[in-house]
Motif scaffolding. Structure first.
Motif, PDB file in Angstrom:
ATOM      1  N   UNK A  34       0.784  -1.056  -0.103  1.00 10.54           N
ATOM      2  CA  UNK A  34      -0.126  -0.029   0.035  1.00 10.54           C
ATOM      3  C   UNK A  34       0.969   1.287  -0.089  1.00 10.54           C
ATOM      4  N   UNK A  35       0.401   2.176  -0.744  1.00 11.32           N
ATOM      5  CA  UNK A  35       1.077   3.586  -0.710  1.00 11.32           C
ATOM      6  C   UNK A  35       0.333   4.546   0.434  1.00 11.32           C
ATOM      7  N   UNK A  36       1.004   5.115   0.712  1.00  5.85           N
ATOM      8  CA  UNK A  36       0.538   6.024   1.907  1.00  5.85           C
ATOM      9  C   UNK A  36       0.539   7.599   1.427  1.00  5.85           C
ATOM     10  N   UNK A  37      -0.737   7.910   1.015  1.00  9.14           N
ATOM     11  CA  UNK A  37      -1.114   9.221   0.464  1.00  9.14           C
ATOM     12  C   UNK A  37      -1.532  10.330   1.522  1.00  9.14           C
ATOM     13  N   UNK A  38      -2.013  11.402   1.125  1.00  4.63           N
ATOM     14  CA  UNK A  38      -2.482  12.412   1.853  1.00  4.63           C
ATOM     15  C   UNK A  38      -3.806  12.002   2.549  1.00  4.63           C
ATOM     16  N   UNK A  39      -4.540  11.115   1.844  1.00  5.68           N
ATOM     17  CA  UNK A  39      -5.929  10.706   2.277  1.00  5.68           C
ATOM     18  C   UNK A  39      -6.007   9.447   2.855  1.00  5.68           C
ATOM     19  N   UNK A  40      -4.714   8.833   2.925  1.00  7.59           N
ATOM     20  CA  UNK A  40      -4.651   7.549   3.678  1.00  7.59           C
ATOM     21  C   UNK A  40      -3.843   6.567   2.724  1.00  7.59           C
ATOM     22  N   UNK A  41      -4.086   5.296   3.104  1.00  3.12           N
ATOM     23  CA  UNK A  41      -3.409   4.005   2.320  1.00  3.12           C
ATOM     24  C   UNK A  41      -4.277   4.067   1.070  1.00  3.12           C
ATOM     25  N   UNK A  42      -3.488   3.255  -0.026  1.00  3.46           N
ATOM     26  CA  UNK A  42      -4.122   3.015  -0.955  1.00  3.46           C
ATOM     27  C   UNK A  42      -3.098   1.868  -1.700  1.00  3.46           C
ATOM     28  N   UNK A  43      -3.978   1.006  -2.426  1.00  2.00           N
ATOM     29  CA  UNK A  43      -3.237  -0.218  -2.922  1.00  2.00           C
ATOM     30  C   UNK A  43      -2.007   0.102  -3.996  1.00  2.00           C
ATOM     31  N   UNK A  44      -1.100  -0.687  -3.892  1.00  2.00           N
ATOM     32  CA  UNK A  44       0.125  -0.616  -4.741  1.00  2.00           C
ATOM     33  C   UNK A  44       0.074  -1.729  -5.892  1.00  2.00           C
ATOM     34  N   UNK A  45       0.358  -1.178  -7.051  1.00  2.00           N
ATOM     35  CA  UNK A  45       0.414  -2.372  -8.084  1.00  2.00           C
ATOM     36  C   UNK A  45       1.520  -3.223  -8.154  1.00  2.00           C
ATOM     37  N   UNK A  46       1.328  -4.538  -8.293  1.00  2.00           N
ATOM     38  CA  UNK A  46       2.436  -5.360  -8.305  1.00  2.00           C
ATOM     39  C   UNK A  46       2.870  -5.748  -9.760  1.00  2.00           C
ATOM     40  N   UNK A  47       3.754  -6.706  -9.845  1.00  2.66           N
ATOM     41  CA  UNK A  47       4.526  -7.098 -11.298  1.00  2.66           C
ATOM     42  C   UNK A  47       3.362  -7.382 -12.185  1.00  2.66           C
ATOM     43  N   UNK A  48       2.461  -8.359 -11.878  1.00  2.00           N
ATOM     44  CA  UNK A  48       1.590  -8.604 -12.870  1.00  2.00           C
ATOM     45  C   UNK A  48       0.259  -7.997 -12.856  1.00  2.00           C
ATOM     46  N   UNK A  49      -0.023  -6.722 -12.180  1.00  2.00           N
ATOM     47  CA  UNK A  49      -1.094  -6.075 -12.413  1.00  2.00           C
ATOM     48  C   UNK A  49      -1.370  -5.524 -13.828  1.00  2.00           C
ATOM     49  N   UNK A  50      -0.382  -5.227 -14.530  1.00  2.00           N
ATOM     50  CA  UNK A  50      -0.528  -4.953 -15.894  1.00  2.00           C
ATOM     51  C   UNK A  50      -1.181  -5.883 -16.744  1.00  2.00           C
ATOM     52  N   UNK A  51      -0.982  -7.349 -16.391  1.00  2.00           N
ATOM     53  CA  UNK A  51      -1.556  -8.564 -17.091  1.00  2.00           C
ATOM     54  C   UNK A  51      -2.916  -8.501 -16.770  1.00  2.00           C
ATOM     55  N   UNK A  52      -3.366  -8.113 -15.554  1.00  2.00           N
ATOM     56  CA  UNK A  52      -4.717  -8.081 -15.036  1.00  2.00           C
ATOM     57  C   UNK A  52      -5.434  -7.049 -15.817  1.00  2.00           C
ATOM     58  N   UNK A  53      -4.933  -5.958 -15.954  1.00  2.00           N
ATOM     59  CA  UNK A  53      -5.619  -4.768 -16.562  1.00  2.00           C
ATOM     60  C   UNK A  53      -5.868  -5.160 -17.783  1.00  2.00           C
ATOM     61  N   UNK A  54      -5.072  -5.730 -18.696  1.00  2.00           N
ATOM     62  CA  UNK A  54      -5.278  -6.305 -20.013  1.00  2.00           C
ATOM     63  C   UNK A  54      -6.519  -7.055 -20.087  1.00  2.00           C
ATOM     64  N   UNK A  55      -6.533  -8.091 -19.093  1.00  2.00           N
ATOM     65  CA  UNK A  55      -7.659  -9.037 -19.268  1.00  2.00           C
ATOM     66  C   UNK A  55      -9.046  -8.057 -18.907  1.00  2.00           C
ATOM     67  N   UNK A  56      -9.042  -7.411 -17.778  1.00  2.00           N
ATOM     68  CA  UNK A  56     -10.036  -6.421 -17.177  1.00  2.00           C
ATOM     69  C   UNK A  56     -10.527  -5.903 -18.368  1.00  2.00           C
TER      70      UNK A  56
END
Length: 251
Positions: free
Chosen positions: A120-142
């Protein structure tokens, strides 16, 4: 609760209410069921981040980030499911089930593996998920599954042969889901670009468009007794409420 949790919570609640309303009109219909499933996945996505933005424990935040993302990944097959059911395309059902099965494989990995979500990233509004190595592959399928859903809808609109009301229903459905897909802009902060995820706005607009099509054109064969003035009053209040809410968050 953090003020940053309020907008996605509003979207989650609105999505649940509209989804349950549609399902209650005909729970045996695949069209109604698939629309409810889409709303349910939106609820899991937005409510997951509602919780995340209010957490201070990073490990717990990562867990709810994973839950939110697992829910969001099923928006694609739920939309494709709706398109096929709405158009009564018998030949596409096997691909609908395949799309669910594909996300059914990805979702468990996204819940436990750092390959899809690495923390997770820590941004000014709070935590937010951080993309992993295979996340772009998921995006292609999505986006591929979403693309198939739009393709069958576009083909139906292009071929024509429908009554004027049915043609309007198809156009409203196409527009509504295009707006909903713009909510995927929330994937960008997963790659380290810090801006408050405002995808909930597009999900609320999606629901407003669908609600209007239901009232005005009996979308999904749902008949609701409500005046046109009440429709515009509700839409006006929501549209005005969004920028005011964002202004409040920005303070």
């Amino acid at each position: 609760m953090s003020v940053y949790s309020i907008p996605p919570l509003a979207g989650a609640i609105f999505s649940t209410l509209i989804g349950l309303f549609v399902l209650s009109r005909n729970w045996r219909s695949q069209t109604h069921l698939s629309f409810f499933l889409f709303c349910l996945t939106v609820f899991v996505w937005l409510f997951g981040y509602t919780v995340v933005y209010s957490l201070v424990d990073q490990n717990l935040a990562v867990f709810f980030c994973r839950v939110a993302c697992a829910g969001a990944c099923f928006t694609a097959p739920a939309f494709y499911h709706f398109s096929v059911a709405f158009l009564r395309l018998q030949k596409d059902w096997k691909f609908v089930w395949l799309s669910y099965a594909t996300m059914g494989v990805i979702a468990p990995f996204s819940l436990v593996s750092p390959l899809f979500l690495s923390g997770a990233w820590q941004y000014y509004w709070g935590y937010y998920s951080k993309a992993g190595l295979l996340h772009p592959v998921y995006l292609v399928i999505f986006f591929g599954i979403f693309g198939r859903g739009f393709y069958v809808l576009y083909n139906a609109i292009r071929k024509g042969g429908y009554t004027p009301v049915r043609k309007l229903q198809l156009r409203y459905v196409f527009l509504a889901y295009v707006v909903a897909l713009i909510g995927a802009i929330d994937y960008i902060p997963k790659y380290g670009l810090e801006f408050y995820p405002f995808g909930f706005i597009f999900e609320i607009l999606f629901l407003i468009i669908v609600a209007y099509a239901i009232v005005r054109y009996r979308l999904m064969d749902i008949q609701v007794a409500i005046t046109r003035g009440a429709i515009f009053a509700g839409v006006y209040a929501l549209v005005l409420g969004i920028p005011f809410g964002l202004a409040f968050i920005g303070k």
